[in-house]
Design a protein around this motif. Structure first.
Motif, PDB file in Angstrom:
ATOM      1  N   UNK A  23     -33.446 -19.089 -21.525  1.00  0.00           N
ATOM      2  CA  UNK A  23     -34.008 -17.782 -21.862  1.00  0.00           C
ATOM      3  C   UNK A  23     -33.270 -16.713 -21.075  1.00  0.00           C
ATOM      4  N   UNK A  24     -33.139 -15.544 -21.664  1.00  0.00           N
ATOM      5  CA  UNK A  24     -32.542 -14.393 -20.979  1.00  0.00           C
ATOM      6  C   UNK A  24     -33.487 -13.205 -21.085  1.00  0.00           C
ATOM      7  N   UNK A  25     -33.669 -12.488 -19.974  1.00  0.00           N
ATOM      8  CA  UNK A  25     -34.507 -11.295 -19.949  1.00  0.00           C
ATOM      9  C   UNK A  25     -33.687 -10.116 -19.454  1.00  0.00           C
ATOM     10  N   UNK A  26     -33.981  -8.941 -19.969  1.00  0.00           N
ATOM     11  CA  UNK A  26     -33.303  -7.738 -19.517  1.00  0.00           C
ATOM     12  C   UNK A  26     -32.037  -7.490 -20.298  1.00  0.00           C
ATOM     13  N   UNK A  27     -31.335  -6.429 -19.943  1.00  0.00           N
ATOM     14  CA  UNK A  27     -30.100  -6.089 -20.635  1.00  0.00           C
ATOM     15  C   UNK A  27     -29.069  -7.193 -20.400  1.00  0.00           C
ATOM     16  N   UNK A  28     -28.122  -7.385 -21.325  1.00  0.00           N
ATOM     17  CA  UNK A  28     -27.892  -6.598 -22.537  1.00  0.00           C
ATOM     18  C   UNK A  28     -28.901  -6.833 -23.650  1.00  0.00           C
ATOM     19  N   UNK A  29     -29.655  -7.950 -23.582  1.00  0.00           N
ATOM     20  CA  UNK A  29     -30.667  -8.188 -24.623  1.00  0.00           C
ATOM     21  C   UNK A  29     -31.599  -9.278 -24.161  1.00  0.00           C
ATOM     22  N   UNK A  30     -32.856  -9.205 -24.653  1.00  0.00           N
ATOM     23  CA  UNK A  30     -33.785 -10.307 -24.440  1.00  0.00           C
ATOM     24  C   UNK A  30     -33.492 -11.317 -25.540  1.00  0.00           C
TER      25      UNK A  30
ATOM     26  N   UNK B  99     -32.336 -13.487 -15.527  1.00  0.00           N
ATOM     27  CA  UNK B  99     -32.881 -12.125 -15.497  1.00  0.00           C
ATOM     28  C   UNK B  99     -31.724 -11.179 -15.221  1.00  0.00           C
ATOM     29  N   UNK B 100     -31.345 -10.394 -16.217  1.00  0.00           N
ATOM     30  CA  UNK B 100     -30.200  -9.500 -16.116  1.00  0.00           C
ATOM     31  C   UNK B 100     -30.605  -8.157 -15.513  1.00  0.00           C
ATOM     32  N   UNK B 101     -29.681  -7.554 -14.799  1.00  0.00           N
ATOM     33  CA  UNK B 101     -29.898  -6.213 -14.283  1.00  0.00           C
ATOM     34  C   UNK B 101     -29.975  -5.243 -15.462  1.00  0.00           C
ATOM     35  N   UNK B 102     -30.935  -4.305 -15.452  1.00  0.00           N
ATOM     36  CA  UNK B 102     -31.134  -3.442 -16.625  1.00  0.00           C
ATOM     37  C   UNK B 102     -30.003  -2.470 -16.895  1.00  0.00           C
ATOM     38  N   UNK B 103     -29.180  -2.162 -15.896  1.00  0.00           N
ATOM     39  CA  UNK B 103     -28.106  -1.186 -16.071  1.00  0.00           C
ATOM     40  C   UNK B 103     -26.734  -1.796 -15.793  1.00  0.00           C
TER      41      UNK B 103
END
Length: 281
Positions: A24-31, A192-196
């Motif tokens: 699973x991936x959360x945050x940018x670039x996309x969930x 969990x990706x950094x939002x920016x």
């Protein structure tokens, strides 16, 4: 946080990350949900997407073969029915919902047990966050939206367990709850990706029980206000909280986004919840 009950986290080496890709991936670039890896032979893996009028959900089930395809289907239908029922029955924007009727004074919380539970949870989180999560500090008098999504996911997850499915992930935007193991037999791996900062390596959590709640850019942008002033919250870019229950983690993330760095004090000591990130603007 104890491994196998709560998340294990680390910043991975990029080469290792490529070879052990997340589920699973959360945050940018996309969930998003990555394509399932190999399924162990004694399991049935199912992935299902559902949209209500207010949210989109992804359910990933890793069920035992003894349950059978019919049993897995029944568990899935029951969980989806719960999500749809909550949308119809408790949605704050629906004039005929129980929440709207409560606002108008037509019913009391005690009229319906789930409504009483929802109100009690809002009150508990108002106390736990020093008033930074306040479902009553909004126009209209009561809006549980800051934790309603997490509450819905947890109730759907309870339906899965009641039907014999104890290994699953339920994702809603940048929020999720997981339990047990993924289809490949190991813990759920969540990036969990950094939002920016999109080039920054993601924070990877390996979880067999727990929840992640997010508020801000990668959650409900523009929907969080300072309950003390009524003005839009502007101290943080995003706030993410991890812990055992998504209802609580969701409310904490909303409150942390509103309070800013001062809210980090809630996670000291013996708290079962912690701020995974609180990104400043």
């Amino acid at each position: 946080m104890r491994i196998d009950e709560q998340p294990r986290t680390r910043w991975p080496d990029p080469a290792t990350f490529r070879h052990r890709r997340p589920d699973l991936r959360l945050g940018s670039p996309a969930h998003r949900v990555d394509r399932a890896r190999a399924v162990t032979p004694d399991r049935i893996a199912v992935q299902h997407h559902v949209r209500t009028t207010t949210a989109e959900y992804t359910l990933l089930l890793n069920a035992p073969t003894w349950l059978g395809r019919r049993g897995v289907g029944e568990a899935l239908r029951d969980a989806v029915a719960e999500l749809r029922a909550i949308d119809l029955t408790y949605g704050p924007t629906r004039p005929d919902s129980l929440v709207s009727r409560l606002r108008r004074g037509e019913i009391s919380p005690e009229s319906y047990a789930p409504l009483a539970d929802l109100v009690d949870r809002c009150a508990a989180m108002r106390a736990a966050t020093d008033g930074w999560f306040d479902a009553w500090a909004v126009p209209g008098g009561f809006d549980p939206g800051g934790l309603l999504g997490g509450w819905a996911v947890e109730r759907a997850a309870a339906r899965l367990r009641a039907n014999g499915v104890h290994d699953y992930a339920v994702v809603c935007g940048a929020d999720l709850v997981v339990r047990g193991h993924a289809a490949h037999g190991g813990p759920w791996r969540i990036a969990v990706h950094h939002p920016i900062e999109h080039d920054r390596p993601p924070l990877v959590l390996e979880m067999t029980a727990g929840a992640i709640g997010t508020s801000g850019v990668s959650g409900r942008q523009g929907h969080v206000v300072d309950p003390h002033t009524g003005q839009p919250a502007d101290q943080l870019l995003a706030a993410t909280v991890v812990g055992p229950d998504l209802t609580v983690a969701d409310a904490y993330a909303t409150a942390l986004y509103a309070a800013g760095p001062a809210g980090l004090a809630w996670f000291k000591g013996n708290s079962d919840y912690r701020a995974l990130s609180a990104q400043r603007r």
